[in-house]
Scaffold this motif. Structure first.
Motif, short mmCIF file in Angstrom:
data_model
loop_
_atom_site.label_atom_id
_atom_site.label_comp_id
_atom_site.label_asym_id
_atom_site.label_seq_id
_atom_site.Cartn_x
_atom_site.Cartn_y
_atom_site.Cartn_z
N SER A 79 26.98 36.64 18.02
CA SER A 79 27.79 37.69 18.66
C SER A 79 27.97 37.42 20.15
CB SER A 79 27.15 39.06 18.47
OG SER A 79 27.13 39.41 17.12
N ARG A 80 26.87 37.02 20.81
CA ARG A 80 26.94 36.72 22.24
C ARG A 80 27.88 35.55 22.50
NH1 ARG A 80 22.13 34.23 24.70
NH2 ARG A 80 21.01 35.76 23.47
N LYS A 81 27.84 34.54 21.66
CA LYS A 81 28.72 33.37 21.83
C LYS A 81 30.18 33.77 21.68
CE LYS A 81 29.75 29.03 22.26
NZ LYS A 81 29.61 28.32 23.53
N GLN A 133 31.43 36.75 22.26
CA GLN A 133 31.77 37.52 23.46
C GLN A 133 32.05 36.60 24.65
OE1 GLN A 133 28.41 40.12 23.96
NE2 GLN A 133 29.05 41.49 22.30
N ASN A 134 31.24 35.57 24.82
CA ASN A 134 31.46 34.60 25.90
C ASN A 134 32.77 33.85 25.70
OD1 ASN A 134 29.07 35.32 27.15
ND2 ASN A 134 27.90 33.64 26.26
N ASN A 135 33.05 33.48 24.46
CA ASN A 135 34.30 32.78 24.17
C ASN A 135 35.52 33.67 24.41
OD1 ASN A 135 33.07 30.37 23.58
ND2 ASN A 135 33.20 30.62 21.36
N LEU A 137 35.81 35.78 26.74
CA LEU A 137 36.07 35.73 28.18
C LEU A 137 36.73 34.42 28.58
CD1 LEU A 137 32.70 37.24 29.49
CD2 LEU A 137 34.93 38.39 29.32
N LYS A 138 36.31 33.33 27.96
CA LYS A 138 36.89 32.01 28.27
C LYS A 138 38.31 31.87 27.71
CE LYS A 138 32.75 29.09 28.10
NZ LYS A 138 32.17 27.98 27.32
N TYR A 145 39.54 25.95 27.35
CA TYR A 145 39.65 27.10 28.26
C TYR A 145 40.02 26.69 29.69
CZ TYR A 145 34.94 25.81 29.84
OH TYR A 145 33.87 25.13 30.33
#
Length: 109
Positions: free
Chosen positions: A84-86, A88-90, A92-93, A106
């Motif tokens: 899930s964190r990955k 979320q980070n993706n 943003l990218k 990105y």
């Protein structure tokens, strides 16, 4: 990690019954994961994706998932949380307005 726990327990039991824990250090699990990914790639080599033997693809994916789950378990990672964190980070990218329909990395968007 509840959604994954029964699978983790099944893998743990399988390995414990065979005394394989001694071989499953993080380095060797990572190497095995990479090797299995290579075996998956080999199923597609020199052919169209539709030509790959789906039963063998399933087998290689199962090996990949098994080693990935064991590696996460070795470090006591919560699989749901790290994936899930990955994502979320993706997000943003790769904002939708820039990334939709694009295969660019990105930093090239």
């Amino acid at each position: 990690m509840g959604d994954w726990q029964s699978l983790i327990n099944l893998i743990r039991q399988f390995n414990q019954e065979r005394d394989w824990g001694q071989f499953h250090n993080a380095k060797d699990l990572a190497l095995a994961l990479s090797i299995e990914a290579g075996e998956l790639n080999e199923l597609f080599l020199w052919k169209n994706a539709e030509e790959a033997d789906q039963e063998r693809v399933k087998e290689e994916l199962a090996d990949i998932f098994t080693y990935a789950i064991q590696l996460a378990d070795k470090y006591d990672f919560d699989i749901n949380e790290i994936v899930s964190r990955k994502i979320q980070n993706n997000a943003l990218k790769y904002p939708v307005e820039k990334a939709r329909g694009s295969a660019k990395k990105y930093n090239d968007l």
